[in-house]
Design a protein around this motif. Structure first.
Motif, PDB file in Angstrom:
ATOM      1  N   GLU A 343       0.829  -1.211   0.000  1.00 44.61           N
ATOM      2  CA  GLU A 343       0.000   0.000   0.000  1.00 44.61           C
ATOM      3  C   GLU A 343       0.864   1.262   0.000  1.00 44.61           C
ATOM      4  O   GLU A 343       0.605   2.207  -0.760  1.00 44.61           O
ATOM      5  N   GLN A 344       1.908   1.285   0.809  1.00 45.67           N
ATOM      6  CA  GLN A 344       2.813   2.439   0.833  1.00 45.67           C
ATOM      7  C   GLN A 344       3.564   2.571  -0.493  1.00 45.67           C
ATOM      8  O   GLN A 344       3.832   3.674  -0.960  1.00 45.67           O
ATOM      9  N   ALA A 345       3.867   1.432  -1.111  1.00 46.39           N
ATOM     10  CA  ALA A 345       4.547   1.458  -2.412  1.00 46.39           C
ATOM     11  C   ALA A 345       3.655   2.075  -3.483  1.00 46.39           C
ATOM     12  O   ALA A 345       4.147   2.774  -4.380  1.00 46.39           O
ATOM     13  N   PHE A 346       2.344   1.833  -3.407  1.00 44.06           N
ATOM     14  CA  PHE A 346       1.422   2.476  -4.338  1.00 44.06           C
ATOM     15  C   PHE A 346       1.527   3.998  -4.240  1.00 44.06           C
ATOM     16  O   PHE A 346       1.517   4.706  -5.250  1.00 44.06           O
ATOM     17  N   THR A 347       1.616   4.499  -3.023  1.00 40.21           N
ATOM     18  CA  THR A 347       1.720   5.945  -2.823  1.00 40.21           C
ATOM     19  C   THR A 347       2.999   6.492  -3.441  1.00 40.21           C
ATOM     20  O   THR A 347       2.978   7.507  -4.153  1.00 40.21           O
ATOM     21  N   ARG A 348       4.126   5.820  -3.200  1.00 39.38           N
ATOM     22  CA  ARG A 348       5.396   6.294  -3.759  1.00 39.38           C
ATOM     23  C   ARG A 348       5.382   6.223  -5.286  1.00 39.38           C
ATOM     24  O   ARG A 348       5.918   7.104  -5.961  1.00 39.38           O
ATOM     25  N   MET A 349       4.773   5.193  -5.828  1.00 35.72           N
ATOM     26  CA  MET A 349       4.683   5.057  -7.274  1.00 35.72           C
ATOM     27  C   MET A 349       3.821   6.166  -7.854  1.00 35.72           C
ATOM     28  O   MET A 349       4.180   6.798  -8.863  1.00 35.72           O
ATOM     29  N   HIS A 350       2.673   6.445  -7.238  1.00 35.42           N
ATOM     30  CA  HIS A 350       1.770   7.482  -7.722  1.00 35.42           C
ATOM     31  C   HIS A 350       2.436   8.851  -7.699  1.00 35.42           C
ATOM     32  O   HIS A 350       2.179   9.697  -8.566  1.00 35.42           O
ATOM     33  N   GLU A 351       3.309   9.052  -6.735  1.00 36.92           N
ATOM     34  CA  GLU A 351       4.019  10.329  -6.626  1.00 36.92           C
ATOM     35  C   GLU A 351       5.243  10.398  -7.530  1.00 36.92           C
ATOM     36  O   GLU A 351       5.929  11.419  -7.575  1.00 36.92           O
ATOM     37  N   GLY A 352       5.539   9.318  -8.252  1.00 40.42           N
ATOM     38  CA  GLY A 352       6.669   9.302  -9.162  1.00 40.42           C
ATOM     39  C   GLY A 352       8.015   9.224  -8.484  1.00 40.42           C
ATOM     40  O   GLY A 352       9.035   9.617  -9.059  1.00 40.42           O
ATOM     41  N   ARG A 353       8.047   8.664  -7.281  1.00 45.81           N
ATOM     42  CA  ARG A 353       9.287   8.627  -6.509  1.00 45.81           C
ATOM     43  C   ARG A 353      10.113   7.369  -6.751  1.00 45.81           C
ATOM     44  O   ARG A 353      11.238   7.268  -6.257  1.00 45.81           O
ATOM     45  N   VAL A 354       9.573   6.400  -7.481  1.00 44.41           N
ATOM     46  CA  VAL A 354      10.301   5.153  -7.698  1.00 44.41           C
ATOM     47  C   VAL A 354      10.114   4.700  -9.141  1.00 44.41           C
ATOM     48  O   VAL A 354       9.118   5.027  -9.790  1.00 44.41           O
ATOM     49  N   LEU A 355      11.103   3.950  -9.676  1.00 44.01           N
ATOM     50  CA  LEU A 355      10.877   3.223 -10.916  1.00 44.01           C
ATOM     51  C   LEU A 355      10.097   1.958 -10.606  1.00 44.01           C
ATOM     52  O   LEU A 355       9.057   1.698 -11.189  1.00 44.01           O
TER      53      LEU A 355
END
Length: 361
Positions: A343-355
């Motif tokens: 769930e936290q990874a979804f947030t980081r992905m949505h914010e463009g913080r991770v590949l």
């Protein structure tokens, strides 16, 4: 005997995902149970959670995965227990009109496991892209398992199961990028950066990365782009033309999936050049182009679904290139996480913080 394992399940639109105990049945004819070693967090999983794919909740999420075949059902001969495999969502049928014409990458009747995994109370789960690999073990059609060199990192190898293959294939398979070509890639997330890596593998001379985020552009340069354009700060079409002698790129790959960026791709290509759409649009989006421009510019307008890949052909080849140091799959793994951090990874992905965040078991 059926097994109980931990998995990530989405129960309703917008609700945070939950860790649940699910039941994985023994493999039936043509099926395999795979012990998952790693699974990437892809935007498609978020689409499932948000109801953007369909409404067949509850969903068993996760699909960019690699692992070890644990058991196989009757009639399975291509893989065996102990094999290290990458999972794919295109188990080809071998019988449809595309397969019979020798084009199995266009198979019109791909399939998944016939049995369903379930919640503890017997509720059937819909596995994301027929895989459902945010789970300690998953049941798939045996044709969804592609055996590759077991020395490859599971976290890196699993990414070929979706986003990285989509991007590389958009360049090599769909765009037919060749030695000395100029290529522009619009949208430098995971798929766009993979398209850059694919263009580099194919021998493109000039690879232009386009995005509105300077950090993403810096990553694109590290992946293999030769030039970068921030389209928030300058006209992307004009800049691409400047970088290609005033003509436009031979191949432009649109990895965003929006009408305005597709229009940029259309006008940023050379006469008789190729546009490849690999970004996924939403159902309500419409595109309007002057038909005379479509006619007058010639060339090809293509869409690339899963990079037009054939897993049995492409996965082993790309893993070999990875092992030779010619394809840096590790560069796409931003972080490894535990199953309860999706769930936290979804947030980081949505914010463009991770590949890519990758669940590692």
């Amino acid at each position: 005997m059926a097994q109980q394992v931990k998995a990530v399940v989405a129960h309703a639109v917008g609700e945070p995902v939950r860790i649940e105990t699910i039941t994985v049945p023994d493999p039936g004819p043509g099926e395999a149970v795979v012990k998952v070693q790693a699974c990437g967090v892809c935007h498609t999983d978020l689409h499932y959670r948000e109801g953007g794919i369909n409404d067949e909740f509850p969903f068993l999420l996760g699909h960019e995965a690699a692992g070890i075949v644990e058991s196989v059902g009757e009639g399975v001969t291509d893989v065996a227990p102990g094999d290290f495999v990458i999972l794919n969502w295109r188990a080809v049928c071998g019988q449809c009109r595309a397969c019979r014409r020798g084009r199995p990458w266009y198979c019109f009747d791909t399939h998944n496991a016939k049995q369903r995994m379930t919640l503890a109370d017997g509720t059937e789960l819909t596995p994301a892209l027929g895989i459902g690999a945010f789970a300690e073990k998953t049941l798939v059609a045996a044709g969804q398992c592609t055996k590759v060199d077991p020395s490859a990192s599971p976290a890196a190898a699993g990414l070929l199961g979706c986003g990285v293959m989509a991007g590389i294939g958009a360049a090599i398979n769909t765009g037919n990028v060749g030695r000395g070509d100029s290529v522009a890639v619009i949208g430098c997330g995971g798929v766009g950066d993979a398209a850059i890596a694919g263009a580099r593998l194919a021998g493109a001379e000039r690879i232009i990365a386009v995005d509105i985020d300077d950090e993403k552009l810096r990553t694109a340069i590290r992946i293999g782009a030769t030039h970068s354009v921030n389209s928030r700060k300058e006209d992307a079409v004009e800049r691409i033309r400047e970088l290609t002698g005033g003509f436009g790129a031979d191949v432009v790959i649109e990895a965003v999936g929006r009408p305005e960026t597709y229009e940029q791709a259309f006008y940023a290509r050379d006469l008789a050049g190729t546009v490849v759409l690999v970004g996924v649009p939403t159902p309500e989006m419409k595109l309007e182009l002057p038909l005379l421009d479509v006619f007058g510019r010639g060339g090809s307008l293509k869409s690339s679904w899963y990079g037009d890949c054939l897993p049995s052909r492409d996965f082993p080849m790309l893993i070999d290139l990875y092992r030779q140091g010619r394809l840096d799959l590790d560069a796409f793994v931003t972080e490894t996480i535990a199953l309860d951090e999706v769930e936290q990874a979804f947030t980081r992905m949505h914010e463009g913080r991770v590949l890519r965040s990758v669940v590692q078991f």
